[in-house]
Design an enzyme around this catalytic site. Structure first.
Site, PDB file in Angstrom:
ATOM      1  N   ARG A 168     -57.452  32.648   6.409  1.00 32.44           N
ATOM      2  CA  ARG A 168     -56.475  33.608   5.881  1.00 32.44           C
ATOM      3  C   ARG A 168     -56.892  35.013   6.247  1.00 32.44           C
ATOM      4  O   ARG A 168     -58.058  35.363   6.173  1.00 32.44           O
ATOM      5  CB  ARG A 168     -56.374  33.505   4.355  1.00 32.44           C
ATOM      6  CG  ARG A 168     -55.350  34.474   3.752  1.00 32.44           C
ATOM      7  CD  ARG A 168     -55.391  34.457   2.238  1.00 32.44           C
ATOM      8  NE  ARG A 168     -56.677  34.878   1.685  1.00 32.44           N
ATOM      9  CZ  ARG A 168     -57.080  36.145   1.589  1.00 32.44           C
ATOM     10  NH1 ARG A 168     -56.310  37.119   2.028  1.00 32.44           N
ATOM     11  NH2 ARG A 168     -58.250  36.433   1.079  1.00 32.44           N
ATOM     12  N   VAL A 169     -55.914  35.811   6.666  1.00 31.72           N
ATOM     13  CA  VAL A 169     -56.113  37.244   6.825  1.00 31.72           C
ATOM     14  C   VAL A 169     -55.119  37.939   5.902  1.00 31.72           C
ATOM     15  O   VAL A 169     -54.090  37.375   5.543  1.00 31.72           O
ATOM     16  CB  VAL A 169     -55.947  37.718   8.289  1.00 31.72           C
ATOM     17  CG1 VAL A 169     -57.060  37.144   9.156  1.00 31.72           C
ATOM     18  CG2 VAL A 169     -54.587  37.364   8.846  1.00 31.72           C
ATOM     19  N   SER A 170     -55.447  39.170   5.520  1.00 36.67           N
ATOM     20  CA  SER A 170     -54.648  39.873   4.509  1.00 36.67           C
ATOM     21  C   SER A 170     -53.477  40.660   5.072  1.00 36.67           C
ATOM     22  O   SER A 170     -52.479  40.849   4.396  1.00 36.67           O
ATOM     23  CB  SER A 170     -55.533  40.829   3.715  1.00 36.67           C
ATOM     24  OG  SER A 170     -56.551  40.110   3.077  1.00 36.67           O
ATOM     25  N   THR A 171     -53.592  41.144   6.301  1.00 40.98           N
ATOM     26  CA  THR A 171     -52.534  41.998   6.849  1.00 40.98           C
ATOM     27  C   THR A 171     -52.202  41.580   8.269  1.00 40.98           C
ATOM     28  O   THR A 171     -52.998  40.922   8.943  1.00 40.98           O
ATOM     29  CB  THR A 171     -52.965  43.482   6.879  1.00 40.98           C
ATOM     30  OG1 THR A 171     -54.055  43.622   7.807  1.00 40.98           O
ATOM     31  CG2 THR A 171     -53.399  43.962   5.504  1.00 40.98           C
TER      32      THR A 171
ATOM     33  N   GLN B 180     -54.658  42.418  11.055  1.00 49.27           N
ATOM     34  CA  GLN B 180     -55.852  41.593  11.254  1.00 49.27           C
ATOM     35  C   GLN B 180     -55.457  40.380  12.086  1.00 49.27           C
ATOM     36  O   GLN B 180     -54.293  40.017  12.164  1.00 49.27           O
ATOM     37  CB  GLN B 180     -56.423  41.144   9.910  1.00 49.27           C
ATOM     38  CG  GLN B 180     -56.909  42.280   9.042  1.00 49.27           C
ATOM     39  CD  GLN B 180     -57.315  41.807   7.651  1.00 49.27           C
ATOM     40  OE1 GLN B 180     -56.796  40.825   7.137  1.00 49.27           O
ATOM     41  NE2 GLN B 180     -58.241  42.518   7.046  1.00 49.27           N
TER      42      GLN B 180
END
Length: 190
Positions: free
Chosen positions: A15-18, A21
């Site tokens: 998982r990445v937040s934005t 990324q």
């Protein structure tokens, strides 16, 4: 949990937040770890629903191993971490965390998992506390609180107020002062 839990599939989750990324680094690490299936998503950890994670968790079966790169990519808090880990344990699913070298199919791995989970939550709480203290300090000292910068100068705001007091239309004010209609409206609303 016993070591025989690692006989099933190795399912990778990243998982990445934005959107700025990239998932590629996690995807490459999960691939190198021998995952049979890799699922990733771009979503903030603050979101209550993480559809890809929910699908991965639902798909895991006894004997499988969930592989993640870092604990903070999987859970938001120690409480959530322990609940999710307890769920995996009850279902006979092992957890392998690559960056912290945790493998919950071993007693030492389970201990390390709980210790690092507590440390991760502590670090997160410290960051929140530091942010709150910084905002409070900036408020108290008149510092910049961030946010959207004004798109106009104090002089332009004065000109807008003066022209409006003379009865000039908003569009004409915008053209004369060099501002958008929205900026003129914001000045007058303030």
């Amino acid at each position: 949990m016993t070591n025989n839990m690692t006989t099933g599939r190795r399912i990778g989750y990243g998982r990445v937040s934005t959107v700025t990324q990239t998932e590629e680094q996690q995807r490459d690490a999960l691939k190198a770890a021998g995952c049979d299936l890799i699922r990733t998503e771009t979503i903030s950890s603050g979101k209550q629903e993480r559809p890809v994670l929910e699908a991965v968790m639902a798909d895991l079966q006894e004997g499988d191993t969930l592989v993640i790169c870092k604990l903070d990519r999987w859970a938001r808090s120690l409480k959530e971490l322990l609940v999710m880990a307890g769920d995996l344990e009850q279902r006979g699913v092992a957890l392998h965390v690559l960056d912290q070298a945790i493998d919950t199919s071993t007693p030492a791995g389970r201990l390390m998992f709980q210790v690092l989970g507590a440390v991760a939550e502590f670090e997160r709480e410290l960051g929140i506390q530091r942010s709150r203290e910084s905002v409070a300090h900036r408020k108290a000292t008149g510092g910049n609180l961030g946010g959207r910068r004004k798109s106009y100068t104090p002089e332009q705001a004065e000109m807008v107020a003066g022209l409006r007091a003379e009865g000039t239309s908003l569009r004409v004010i915008g053209r004369k002062v060099g501002l958008s209609l929205a900026a003129v409206q914001r000045i007058l609303a303030a």
